[in-house]
Enzyme design. Structure first.
Site, PDB file in Angstrom:
ATOM      1  N   ARG A  91       0.009  -9.034  13.240  1.00 31.59           N
ATOM      2  CA  ARG A  91      -0.631  -7.982  12.446  1.00 31.59           C
ATOM      3  C   ARG A  91      -1.572  -8.589  11.404  1.00 31.59           C
ATOM      4  O   ARG A  91      -2.632  -8.042  11.109  1.00 31.59           O
ATOM      5  CB  ARG A  91       0.431  -7.103  11.777  1.00 31.59           C
ATOM      6  CG  ARG A  91       1.118  -6.170  12.773  1.00 31.59           C
ATOM      7  CD  ARG A  91       2.472  -5.681  12.285  1.00 31.59           C
ATOM      8  NE  ARG A  91       2.417  -4.863  11.112  1.00 31.59           N
ATOM      9  CZ  ARG A  91       3.459  -4.659  10.291  1.00 31.59           C
ATOM     10  NH1 ARG A  91       4.623  -5.227  10.540  1.00 31.59           N
ATOM     11  NH2 ARG A  91       3.334  -3.893   9.234  1.00 31.59           N
TER      12      ARG A  91
ATOM     13  N   LYS B  63       0.829  -1.212   0.000  1.00 32.53           N
ATOM     14  CA  LYS B  63       0.000   0.000   0.000  1.00 32.53           C
ATOM     15  C   LYS B  63       0.863   1.262   0.000  1.00 32.53           C
ATOM     16  O   LYS B  63       0.644   2.173  -0.786  1.00 32.53           O
ATOM     17  CB  LYS B  63      -0.916   0.058   1.243  1.00 32.53           C
ATOM     18  CG  LYS B  63      -1.791  -1.144   1.450  1.00 32.53           C
ATOM     19  CD  LYS B  63      -2.617  -1.012   2.714  1.00 32.53           C
ATOM     20  CE  LYS B  63      -1.834  -0.960   4.007  1.00 32.53           C
ATOM     21  NZ  LYS B  63      -1.110  -2.204   4.351  1.00 32.53           N
TER      22      LYS B  63
ATOM     23  N   ARG C 153      -9.310   1.278   9.284  1.00 27.07           N
ATOM     24  CA  ARG C 153      -8.922  -0.105   9.538  1.00 27.07           C
ATOM     25  C   ARG C 153      -9.942  -0.840  10.381  1.00 27.07           C
ATOM     26  O   ARG C 153      -9.740  -2.006  10.689  1.00 27.07           O
ATOM     27  CB  ARG C 153      -7.600  -0.113  10.293  1.00 27.07           C
ATOM     28  CG  ARG C 153      -6.381  -0.277   9.432  1.00 27.07           C
ATOM     29  CD  ARG C 153      -5.219  -0.035  10.367  1.00 27.07           C
ATOM     30  NE  ARG C 153      -4.069  -0.802  10.037  1.00 27.07           N
ATOM     31  CZ  ARG C 153      -3.041  -0.308   9.366  1.00 27.07           C
ATOM     32  NH1 ARG C 153      -3.075   0.901   8.898  1.00 27.07           N
ATOM     33  NH2 ARG C 153      -1.988  -1.057   9.160  1.00 27.07           N
TER      34      ARG C 153
ATOM     35  N   ARG D 117      12.044  -5.479   4.301  1.00 28.13           N
ATOM     36  CA  ARG D 117      11.808  -4.035   4.160  1.00 28.13           C
ATOM     37  C   ARG D 117      12.843  -3.240   4.942  1.00 28.13           C
ATOM     38  O   ARG D 117      13.180  -3.562   6.071  1.00 28.13           O
ATOM     39  CB  ARG D 117      10.412  -3.679   4.649  1.00 28.13           C
ATOM     40  CG  ARG D 117      10.174  -2.174   4.655  1.00 28.13           C
ATOM     41  CD  ARG D 117       8.733  -1.794   4.755  1.00 28.13           C
ATOM     42  NE  ARG D 117       8.092  -2.272   5.966  1.00 28.13           N
ATOM     43  CZ  ARG D 117       6.795  -2.107   6.220  1.00 28.13           C
ATOM     44  NH1 ARG D 117       6.023  -1.499   5.340  1.00 28.13           N
ATOM     45  NH2 ARG D 117       6.274  -2.553   7.331  1.00 28.13           N
TER      46      ARG D 117
ATOM     47  N   ARG E 189      11.899  -1.562  10.622  1.00 26.71           N
ATOM     48  CA  ARG E 189      10.841  -1.194  11.568  1.00 26.71           C
ATOM     49  C   ARG E 189      10.765  -2.195  12.707  1.00 26.71           C
ATOM     50  O   ARG E 189      10.930  -3.393  12.506  1.00 26.71           O
ATOM     51  CB  ARG E 189       9.486  -1.151  10.836  1.00 26.71           C
ATOM     52  CG  ARG E 189       9.118   0.243  10.392  1.00 26.71           C
ATOM     53  CD  ARG E 189       7.957   0.297   9.465  1.00 26.71           C
ATOM     54  NE  ARG E 189       6.741  -0.331   9.956  1.00 26.71           N
ATOM     55  CZ  ARG E 189       5.572  -0.272   9.311  1.00 26.71           C
ATOM     56  NH1 ARG E 189       5.484   0.408   8.182  1.00 26.71           N
ATOM     57  NH2 ARG E 189       4.507  -0.866   9.793  1.00 26.71           N
TER      58      ARG E 189
HETATM   59  P1  AP5 Z   1       4.981  -1.454   1.761  1.00 21.81           P
HETATM   60  O1  AP5 Z   1       4.554  -0.638   0.592  1.00 21.81           O
HETATM   61  O2  AP5 Z   1       5.791  -0.797   2.824  1.00 21.81           O
HETATM   62  O3  AP5 Z   1       3.704  -2.222   2.374  1.00 21.81           O
HETATM   63  P2  AP5 Z   1       2.478  -1.657   3.194  1.00 21.81           P
HETATM   64  O4  AP5 Z   1       1.263  -2.349   2.690  1.00 21.81           O
HETATM   65  O5  AP5 Z   1       2.465  -0.161   3.204  1.00 21.81           O
HETATM   66  O6  AP5 Z   1       2.859  -2.253   4.602  1.00 21.81           O
HETATM   67  P3  AP5 Z   1       2.866  -1.665   6.085  1.00 21.81           P
HETATM   68  O7  AP5 Z   1       3.581  -2.671   6.936  1.00 21.81           O
HETATM   69  O8  AP5 Z   1       3.396  -0.263   6.132  1.00 21.81           O
HETATM   70  O9  AP5 Z   1       1.358  -1.693   6.386  1.00 21.81           O
HETATM   71  P4  AP5 Z   1       0.710  -1.780   7.735  1.00 21.81           P
HETATM   72  O10 AP5 Z   1      -0.673  -1.547   7.296  1.00 21.81           O
HETATM   73  O11 AP5 Z   1       0.934  -2.954   8.570  1.00 21.81           O
HETATM   74  O12 AP5 Z   1       1.489  -0.675   8.565  1.00 21.81           O
HETATM   75  P5  AP5 Z   1       1.179   0.830   8.896  1.00 21.81           P
HETATM   76  O13 AP5 Z   1       2.451   1.567   8.819  1.00 21.81           O
HETATM   77  O14 AP5 Z   1       0.009   1.337   8.170  1.00 21.81           O
HETATM   78  O15 AP5 Z   1       5.774  -2.744   1.198  1.00 21.81           O
HETATM   79  C1  AP5 Z   1       6.366  -3.685   2.074  1.00 21.81           C
HETATM   80  C2  AP5 Z   1       7.727  -4.141   1.497  1.00 21.81           C
HETATM   81  O16 AP5 Z   1       7.487  -4.832   0.262  1.00 21.81           O
HETATM   82  C3  AP5 Z   1       8.681  -2.981   1.154  1.00 21.81           C
HETATM   83  O17 AP5 Z   1       9.986  -3.383   1.450  1.00 21.81           O
HETATM   84  C4  AP5 Z   1       8.505  -2.771  -0.373  1.00 21.81           C
HETATM   85  O18 AP5 Z   1       9.697  -2.311  -0.963  1.00 21.81           O
HETATM   86  C5  AP5 Z   1       8.158  -4.186  -0.835  1.00 21.81           C
HETATM   87  N1  AP5 Z   1       7.196  -4.194  -1.927  1.00 21.81           N
HETATM   88  C6  AP5 Z   1       6.120  -3.369  -2.090  1.00 21.81           C
HETATM   89  N2  AP5 Z   1       5.439  -3.695  -3.214  1.00 21.81           N
HETATM   90  C7  AP5 Z   1       6.086  -4.766  -3.759  1.00 21.81           C
HETATM   91  C8  AP5 Z   1       5.864  -5.545  -4.925  1.00 21.81           C
HETATM   92  N3  AP5 Z   1       4.835  -5.321  -5.742  1.00 21.81           N
HETATM   93  N4  AP5 Z   1       6.741  -6.569  -5.184  1.00 21.81           N
HETATM   94  C9  AP5 Z   1       7.784  -6.823  -4.358  1.00 21.81           C
HETATM   95  N5  AP5 Z   1       8.060  -6.101  -3.225  1.00 21.81           N
HETATM   96  C10 AP5 Z   1       7.210  -5.076  -2.941  1.00 21.81           C
HETATM   97  O19 AP5 Z   1       0.724   0.671  10.431  1.00 21.81           O
HETATM   98  C11 AP5 Z   1       1.641   0.300  11.426  1.00 21.81           C
HETATM   99  C12 AP5 Z   1       0.914   0.231  12.765  1.00 21.81           C
HETATM  100  O20 AP5 Z   1       0.356   1.518  13.065  1.00 21.81           O
HETATM  101  C13 AP5 Z   1      -0.281  -0.723  12.805  1.00 21.81           C
HETATM  102  O21 AP5 Z   1       0.119  -2.051  13.098  1.00 21.81           O
HETATM  103  C14 AP5 Z   1      -1.107  -0.105  13.935  1.00 21.81           C
HETATM  104  O22 AP5 Z   1      -0.566  -0.400  15.197  1.00 21.81           O
HETATM  105  C15 AP5 Z   1      -0.921   1.389  13.680  1.00 21.81           C
HETATM  106  N6  AP5 Z   1      -1.952   1.949  12.792  1.00 21.81           N
HETATM  107  C16 AP5 Z   1      -1.761   2.507  11.558  1.00 21.81           C
HETATM  108  N7  AP5 Z   1      -2.926   2.924  11.042  1.00 21.81           N
HETATM  109  C17 AP5 Z   1      -3.880   2.613  11.957  1.00 21.81           C
HETATM  110  C18 AP5 Z   1      -5.288   2.758  11.984  1.00 21.81           C
HETATM  111  N8  AP5 Z   1      -5.960   3.312  10.959  1.00 21.81           N
HETATM  112  N9  AP5 Z   1      -5.944   2.320  13.069  1.00 21.81           N
HETATM  113  C19 AP5 Z   1      -5.304   1.775  14.125  1.00 21.81           C
HETATM  114  N10 AP5 Z   1      -3.956   1.578  14.165  1.00 21.81           N
HETATM  115  C20 AP5 Z   1      -3.262   2.005  13.081  1.00 21.81           C
END
Ligand code: AP5
Length: 215
Positions: free
Chosen positions: A168, A10, A85, A124, A157
Site C-alpha cells: 500500500r 487520516k 487518490r 490497529r 483489517r
Molecule cells: P488511521 O486513522 O486508521 O489511519 P488512516 O490514515 O485512516 O489509515 P488507513 O489504513 O485507513 O488508510 P488507507 O488510506 O490505507 O485505507 P483506506 O481505508 O482509505 O490510524 C491508523 C492507526 O494508527 C490506528 O490504530 C490509530 O488508532 C493509530 N493512530 C492514528 N493517529 C495516531 C497518532 N497521531 N499517534 C499514534 N497512533 C495513531 O483504504 C483501504 C483500501 O480501499 C485501499 O487500499 C484501496 O484498495 C481502497 N480505496 C480506498 N479509497 C480509494 C480510492 N479513493 N481509490 C481507490 N481505492 C481506494
C-alpha cells in the site's frame, strides 16, 4: 479533504473533525469495506484489489463517490477521507464540485515515516459494529479487546498485514503522491507532520484549517 499514506492517521482525525464541525465524513475505504461486507456488486469487484493492497479502479470509486454525494448529509459541507487518490480522481472531483456549485476549502496532507506507519497499522483494531478505530498501545479501548463504545469484539483489517502494508505504501508513492502537486498548484494544500500524539495532530489540523473547530 484529508490525504496521506495508509495509517498516517487520516481516519482518526477525520472522525474527530467531522464530529466537531457537525459535517459528514466520507471515507472511501469505509464505503468500500461496507460494500464488501454486504456482498454488493461493487464490493465483489473491489475486494481482490483491497486485499492485495492495490487501488480499486478509478471508474468504480468515482461512481461510488458520485452516488454518495447525492445524500442529504452533504448539503452543509463534508470531509473527504481517502479520496482522491489518483490524478483522474482529482480531476473527476473537480468536475463534480463545479457541477454542484462547490469548491474545495483545503487539502490537508499528513506525513509520517514508513516505520511509524507499519507500527500504527500493525496495532490497529476496529469495531465491526460501530466502526470505531483503536490502537493496541497508542489509543486502546477502555474495554480491552472489546469496543469501548458498543462492547463488540474488536477485529484487525485484512489489509493490515505487514506485506500488504508495504504494498500500500508503494502504491501511495506511485499513484497518490502526484495528487499532492495537483493541489499544491491550486494553492489549497497544507502539509503537516502526523508523527505526534493524536491530540497534538488534531491541534495541527485545527491550525491548518484556520482555527475552525466547530461549525
Ligand atoms: P488511521 O486513522 O486508521 O489511519 P488512516 O490514515 O485512516 O489509515 P488507513 O489504513 O485507513 O488508510 P488507507 O488510506 O490505507 O485505507 P483506506 O481505508 O482509505 O490510524 C491508523 C492507526 O494508527 C490506528 O490504530 C490509530 O488508532 C493509530 N493512530 C492514528 N493517529 C495516531 C497518532 N497521531 N499517534 C499514534 N497512533 C495513531 O483504504 C483501504 C483500501 O480501499 C485501499 O487500499 C484501496 O484498495 C481502497 N480505496 C480506498 N479509497 C480509494 C480510492 N479513493 N481509490 C481507490 N481505492 C481506494
Amino acid at each position: 479533504m484529508f490525504i496521506g499514506p495508509p495509517g498516517v492517521g487520516k481516519g482518526t482525525q477525520a472522525e474527530r473533525l467531522a464530529a466537531a464541525q457537525g459535517i459528514a465524513k466520507i471515507s472511501t475505504g469505509d464505503v468500500l469495506r461496507a460494500a464488501v461486507r454486504h456482498g454488493t456488486p461493487l464490493g465483489r469487484q473491489a475486494k481482490a484489489f483491497m486485499d492485495s493492497g492495490a487501488l480499486v479502479p478509478d471508474e468504480l470509486v468515482i461512481g461510488m463517490l458520485a452516488e454518495r454525494l447525492k445524500a442529504d448529509d452533504t448539503k452543509s459541507g463534508y470531509l473527504l477521507d481517502g479520496f482522491p487518490r489518483t490524478l483522474p480522481q482529482a480531476e473527476a472531483l473537480e468536475t463534480m464540485l463545479v457541477s454542484r456549485g462547490e469548491r474545495l476549502d483545503r487539502a490537508v496532507a499528513f506525513e509520517a515515516a514508513a516505520d511509524v506507519i507499519v507500527a500504527r497499522l500493525s496495532g490497529r483494531r476496529g469495531c465491526p459494529a460501530c466502526g470505531k478505530v483503536y490502537h493496541v498501545t497508542n489509543d486502546p479501548s477502555s474495554r480491552g479487546t472489546m469496543c469501548g463504545g458498543c462492547g463488540t469484539a474488536l477485529t484487525q483489517r485484512d489489509d493490515d498485514r505487514e506485506e500488504t502494508i508495504r504494498k500500500r505504501l508503494t502504491v501511495y508513492e506511485r499513484e497518490t503522491a502526484p495528487v499532492l502537486s495537483y493541489y499544491q498548484a491550486r494553492g489549497v494544500l497544507t502539509t503537516l507532520d502526523g508523527t505526534a500524539p493524536i491530540d497534538q495532530v488534531a491541534a495541527r489540523v485545527e491550525t491548518a484549517l484556520g482555527g475552525r473547530r466547530s461549525a
